[in-house]
Design an enzyme around this catalytic site. Structure first.
Site, mmCIF file in Angstrom:
data_model
loop_
_atom_site.group_PDB
_atom_site.id
_atom_site.type_symbol
_atom_site.label_atom_id
_atom_site.label_comp_id
_atom_site.label_asym_id
_atom_site.label_seq_id
_atom_site.Cartn_x
_atom_site.Cartn_y
_atom_site.Cartn_z
ATOM 1 N NE ARG A 284 -3.719 -1.778 2.584
ATOM 2 C CZ ARG A 284 -3.708 -3.262 3.101
ATOM 3 N NH1 ARG A 284 -2.101 -3.266 3.561
ATOM 4 N NH2 ARG A 284 -4.459 -4.100 3.326
ATOM 5 C CE LYS B 44 -7.947 -1.321 5.046
ATOM 6 N NZ LYS B 44 -8.356 -1.168 3.482
ATOM 7 C CG HIS C 64 -5.393 1.764 -4.505
ATOM 8 N ND1 HIS C 64 -5.459 0.863 -3.751
ATOM 9 C CD2 HIS C 64 -6.225 2.679 -3.938
ATOM 10 C CE1 HIS C 64 -5.988 1.413 -2.516
ATOM 11 N NE2 HIS C 64 -6.392 2.639 -2.610
ATOM 12 N NE ARG D 100 -1.293 -3.489 -1.195
ATOM 13 C CZ ARG D 100 -2.776 -4.062 -0.732
ATOM 14 N NH1 ARG D 100 -3.843 -3.630 -0.978
ATOM 15 N NH2 ARG D 100 -2.515 -5.302 0.193
ATOM 16 C CG HIS E 160 -8.289 -8.773 -0.836
ATOM 17 N ND1 HIS E 160 -7.819 -8.613 -2.113
ATOM 18 C CD2 HIS E 160 -8.381 -7.346 -0.326
ATOM 19 C CE1 HIS E 160 -7.769 -7.567 -2.497
ATOM 20 N NE2 HIS E 160 -7.810 -6.695 -1.436
ATOM 21 C CE1 TYR F 60 -7.368 -2.975 -4.405
ATOM 22 C CE2 TYR F 60 -5.444 -4.170 -4.957
ATOM 23 C CZ TYR F 60 -5.827 -3.189 -4.576
ATOM 24 O OH TYR F 60 -4.907 -2.191 -4.250
#
Length: 270
Positions: A85, A114, A192, A195, A222, A231
């Site tokens: 991230r 996170k 994003h 990633r 996830h 994603y």
């Protein structure tokens, strides 16, 4: 109506290009412009996409190097090879990757911010340093000698006064969006994207191996494999292909790539 082009040695030859185009455009006299305002309610699309084409990735790096944007090149290369991230990426210092004797580490641990705040049991993620990353880091250091404790992606803003301050997330996002604009990229780009590009090429490299998918799911935290596929954008590709491949009702092709021959009667298929 398909255009027929005549040749001296042939009776006729169909212009395939015009046939293809004619299938996707309705004649103006058949469909008139709208007279009422039509509002269609849609969910918001993803704000970022992976960069799927290897040539595009290479062109971005070449462009940044050619313009002596060595920090931005390092940021891009490290981002797409580590899959972190952006909040964790921007906190990297050279000491994370390089030993005190100036040799590159093989791997190094990261406690992702996170997951640190959401998981009961804290667990490090181990990042392996590959040659692409080493090359990008060395290229930067050759032009901007640094200290081991320096942030890798240091802000160049005048407001920092030359202090050891990392890029902000907003600045990182602006850098990537500017690159996309300068190179006319078709992808929707944000932080994003780095990633997602990492994950997309991991799947492609593995020929969509289910074990790789489970690894990425675990790596990204996830809740399901479907969430991971969505994603990184693979689900969207497969859904689009499913629609394009299923051509029910076309006279000469009821099911594309099926064993049902087009010259059979419909009654025979019942």
């Amino acid at each position: 109506m398909a255009e027929i082009i005549k040749f001296n040695n042939f009776n006729s030859c169909i212009n395939i290009t015009k046939v293809d185009k004619s299938r996707f455009k309705v004649k103006e006299e058949l469909l008139l412009p709208a007279t009422d305002k039509v509002e269609i309610e849609l969910a918001q699309d993803h704000t970022s996409e992976p960069i799927k084409d290897i040539n595009t990735i290479n062109n971005i790096s070449k462009y940044l190097i050619a313009n002596k944007r060595y920090r931005d090149n390092m940021f891009f290369i490290v981002g797409i090879n580590f899959g972190l991230r952006v909040s964790d990426l921007l906190k990297l210092r050279f000491v994370n990757l390089i030993n005190e004797d100036n040799t590159f580490k093989t791997t190094f641990p990261v406690l992702e911010q996170k997951t640190k705040n959401t998981r009961k049991k804290k667990k490090n993620r181990y990042i392996t340093i590959n040659e692409a990353v080493m090359d990008a880091v060395l290229l930067y250091l050759e032009h901007f000698p640094s200290h081991l404790d320096d942030y890798m992606f240091k802000s160049e803003s005048n407001r920092t006064g030359g202090r050891n301050v990392p890029l902000t997330r907003k600045s990182a996002d602006r850098i990537l969006k500017n690159i996309a604009s300068e190179l006319n990229l078709k992808e929707k780009v944000s932080t994003h994207t780095l990633r997602k590009t990492f994950a997309y090429h991991q799947m492609v490299m593995s020929n969509n191996d289910p074990r790789k998918l489970l690894l990425l799911q675990k790596m990204f935290g996830h809740s399901s494999a479907a969430q991971t596929l969505d994603y990184i954008g693979i689900t969207g590709e497969e859904i689009e292909m499913a629609y394009k491949s299923l051509n029910l009702g076309i006279n000469n092709n009821y099911l594309v790539n099926s064993q049902i021959r087009s010259d059979k009667n419909v009654s025979d298929l019942a």
